[in-house]
Write an enzyme that holds these catalytic residues in place. Structure first.
Site, PDB file in Angstrom:
ATOM      1  N   ARG A   1       0.812  -1.226   0.000  1.00 14.49           N
ATOM      2  CA  ARG A   1       0.000   0.000   0.000  1.00 14.49           C
ATOM      3  C   ARG A   1       0.846   1.277   0.000  1.00 14.49           C
ATOM      4  O   ARG A   1       0.612   2.194  -0.784  1.00 14.49           O
ATOM      5  CB  ARG A   1      -0.953  -0.005   1.202  1.00 14.49           C
ATOM      6  CG  ARG A   1      -1.798   1.263   1.331  1.00 14.49           C
ATOM      7  CD  ARG A   1      -2.813   1.170   2.444  1.00 14.49           C
ATOM      8  NE  ARG A   1      -3.758   0.099   2.198  1.00 14.49           N
ATOM      9  CZ  ARG A   1      -4.844   0.232   1.425  1.00 14.49           C
ATOM     10  NH1 ARG A   1      -5.124   1.372   0.849  1.00 14.49           N
ATOM     11  NH2 ARG A   1      -5.659  -0.784   1.234  1.00 14.49           N
TER      12      ARG A   1
ATOM     13  N   MET B   1     -11.188   3.429  -5.918  1.00 15.25           N
ATOM     14  CA  MET B   1     -11.629   2.462  -4.917  1.00 15.25           C
ATOM     15  C   MET B   1     -10.517   2.055  -3.952  1.00 15.25           C
ATOM     16  O   MET B   1     -10.337   0.886  -3.645  1.00 15.25           O
ATOM     17  CB  MET B   1     -12.205   1.218  -5.626  1.00 15.25           C
ATOM     18  CG  MET B   1     -13.338   1.532  -6.575  1.00 15.25           C
ATOM     19  SD  MET B   1     -14.720   2.376  -5.760  1.00 15.25           S
ATOM     20  CE  MET B   1     -15.388   1.008  -4.833  1.00 15.25           C
ATOM     21  N   ARG B   2      -9.761   3.035  -3.507  1.00 15.02           N
ATOM     22  CA  ARG B   2      -8.713   2.772  -2.527  1.00 15.02           C
ATOM     23  C   ARG B   2      -8.871   3.774  -1.383  1.00 15.02           C
ATOM     24  O   ARG B   2      -9.144   4.954  -1.635  1.00 15.02           O
ATOM     25  CB  ARG B   2      -7.315   2.987  -3.139  1.00 15.02           C
ATOM     26  CG  ARG B   2      -7.073   2.242  -4.419  1.00 15.02           C
ATOM     27  CD  ARG B   2      -6.458   0.913  -4.217  1.00 15.02           C
ATOM     28  NE  ARG B   2      -5.171   0.954  -3.547  1.00 15.02           N
ATOM     29  CZ  ARG B   2      -4.550  -0.141  -3.110  1.00 15.02           C
ATOM     30  NH1 ARG B   2      -5.112  -1.321  -3.254  1.00 15.02           N
ATOM     31  NH2 ARG B   2      -3.367  -0.051  -2.524  1.00 15.02           N
TER      32      ARG B   2
ATOM     33  N   LEU C   1      -7.307   6.133   1.253  1.00 17.19           N
ATOM     34  CA  LEU C   1      -6.021   6.834   1.312  1.00 17.19           C
ATOM     35  C   LEU C   1      -5.496   6.861   2.742  1.00 17.19           C
ATOM     36  O   LEU C   1      -6.252   7.079   3.686  1.00 17.19           O
ATOM     37  CB  LEU C   1      -6.178   8.268   0.802  1.00 17.19           C
ATOM     38  CG  LEU C   1      -6.720   8.448  -0.609  1.00 17.19           C
ATOM     39  CD1 LEU C   1      -6.750   9.936  -0.958  1.00 17.19           C
ATOM     40  CD2 LEU C   1      -5.906   7.676  -1.626  1.00 17.19           C
TER      41      LEU C   1
ATOM     42  N   ASN D   1     -13.468  14.207  -3.023  1.00 22.33           N
ATOM     43  CA  ASN D   1     -14.059  12.920  -3.369  1.00 22.33           C
ATOM     44  C   ASN D   1     -15.531  13.131  -3.641  1.00 22.33           C
ATOM     45  O   ASN D   1     -16.140  14.068  -3.123  1.00 22.33           O
ATOM     46  CB  ASN D   1     -13.896  11.928  -2.209  1.00 22.33           C
ATOM     47  CG  ASN D   1     -14.466  10.556  -2.542  1.00 22.33           C
ATOM     48  OD1 ASN D   1     -14.258  10.045  -3.653  1.00 22.33           O
ATOM     49  ND2 ASN D   1     -15.187   9.953  -1.615  1.00 22.33           N
TER      50      ASN D   1
ATOM     51  N   HIS E   1     -19.193  11.009  -3.434  1.00 23.13           N
ATOM     52  CA  HIS E   1     -19.764   9.817  -2.803  1.00 23.13           C
ATOM     53  C   HIS E   1     -21.270   9.791  -3.097  1.00 23.13           C
ATOM     54  O   HIS E   1     -21.936  10.820  -2.959  1.00 23.13           O
ATOM     55  CB  HIS E   1     -19.511   9.874  -1.291  1.00 23.13           C
ATOM     56  CG  HIS E   1     -20.051   8.684  -0.573  1.00 23.13           C
ATOM     57  ND1 HIS E   1     -19.424   7.454  -0.611  1.00 23.13           N
ATOM     58  CD2 HIS E   1     -21.171   8.516   0.182  1.00 23.13           C
ATOM     59  CE1 HIS E   1     -20.138   6.592   0.094  1.00 23.13           C
ATOM     60  NE2 HIS E   1     -21.198   7.208   0.579  1.00 23.13           N
TER      61      HIS E   1
ATOM     62  N   GLU F   1      -8.538  11.891   6.885  1.00 18.94           N
ATOM     63  CA  GLU F   1      -8.012  10.536   7.116  1.00 18.94           C
ATOM     64  C   GLU F   1      -9.098   9.507   7.404  1.00 18.94           C
ATOM     65  O   GLU F   1      -8.829   8.317   7.388  1.00 18.94           O
ATOM     66  CB  GLU F   1      -6.966  10.565   8.232  1.00 18.94           C
ATOM     67  CG  GLU F   1      -5.705  11.256   7.754  1.00 18.94           C
ATOM     68  CD  GLU F   1      -4.588  11.263   8.771  1.00 18.94           C
ATOM     69  OE1 GLU F   1      -4.512  10.309   9.562  1.00 18.94           O
ATOM     70  OE2 GLU F   1      -3.818  12.226   8.778  1.00 18.94           O
TER      71      GLU F   1
ATOM     72  N   ASP G   1     -14.977   8.821   3.906  1.00 17.18           N
ATOM     73  CA  ASP G   1     -16.223   9.540   3.608  1.00 17.18           C
ATOM     74  C   ASP G   1     -16.588  10.519   4.731  1.00 17.18           C
ATOM     75  O   ASP G   1     -17.739  10.601   5.151  1.00 17.18           O
ATOM     76  CB  ASP G   1     -17.383   8.544   3.376  1.00 17.18           C
ATOM     77  CG  ASP G   1     -17.124   7.633   2.188  1.00 17.18           C
ATOM     78  OD1 ASP G   1     -16.425   8.046   1.253  1.00 17.18           O
ATOM     79  OD2 ASP G   1     -17.627   6.490   2.204  1.00 17.18           O
TER      80      ASP G   1
END
Ligand code: GRF
Length: 203
Positions: free
Chosen positions: A68, A93-94, A96, A110, A112, A145, A148
């Protein structure tokens, strides 16, 4: 940020949000912005092929089989090499790590497909339908961190219909996403908005 804000778009799949952003730039609806690079973590991502066809700089840095941290550092290096000012996750689709988030402070967005904070995570259109909500939608937010979780830039809503399936609801939400993401980027690059507490407001 420089006069023209250079976007780095990260994706893993079909890339319809990337195409919506690219379309808004091409139509002059999103000014002062250019897509510096598209990065995918899967070679089979439809958005990667679409970017290449359009002549947008696009690279795959495959995450499979890569540790990763090593993968993230390669992504960060590619974004820096492309002199990216604002990172836009568009179906990436990762999750962070703090290292990635810290590399672009306050400069990762992002999208969502739910009205956060409801229905974070995956499979959210089906989850919203099963829960029985009457209003669903999408959220563009800054990335922190937690998954969502970051400060919300904007949301757009759709009404849930009695005959909806997860697929029909997802399709209507996606249509709103395609308007929400360019609009949110426009707000962020305008310099007219700022974060007050958890609120993203016009200053
Ligand atoms: C969208 O529903 C977005 O909200 C979610 O992943 C999906 C990506 O779709 N994060 P696309 O690849 O942009 O078409």
């Amino acid at each position: 940020m420089s006069e023209v804000t250079r976007l780095g778009v990260l994706l893993s799949g079909r890339g319809s949000n990337f195409l919506a952003i690219a379309g808004a730039i091409a139509e002059g609806e999103l000014r002062g912005v250019e897509i510096a690079v598209v990065l995918a973590n899967r070679e089979d991502a439809g958005g990667l092929a679409a970017a290449r066809e359009m002549g947008v700089a696009a690279r795959c840095i495959a995450s499979r089989g890569m540790e990763r941290g090593e993968h993230e550092r390669a992504m960060i290096a590619a974004l820096r090499e492309a002199r990216v000012d604002l990172v836009c996750l568009a179906g990436y689709m990762r999750v962070l790590t703090g290292e990635f988030v810290g590399a672009f402070p306050g400069a990762i967005l992002n999208i969502h497909p739910s009205l956060l904070p409801s229905f974070a995570g995956l499979g959210v259109q089906a989850a919203a339908l099963e829960y029985g909500v009457k209003v669903a939608g999408c959220t563009v937010h800054f990335v922190d961190e937690a998954v969502d979780h970051g400060v919300i830039v904007l949301q757009r809503t759709v009404e849930v219909q009695d005959h909806d399936t997860a697929e029909t609801l997802a399709a209507r939400i996606l249509a709103e996403e395609h308007m929400a993401y360019p609009e949110a980027i426009g707000r962020v690059v305008s310099g007219l908005y700022g974060v007050v507490g958890r609120r993203y407001v016009r200053l």
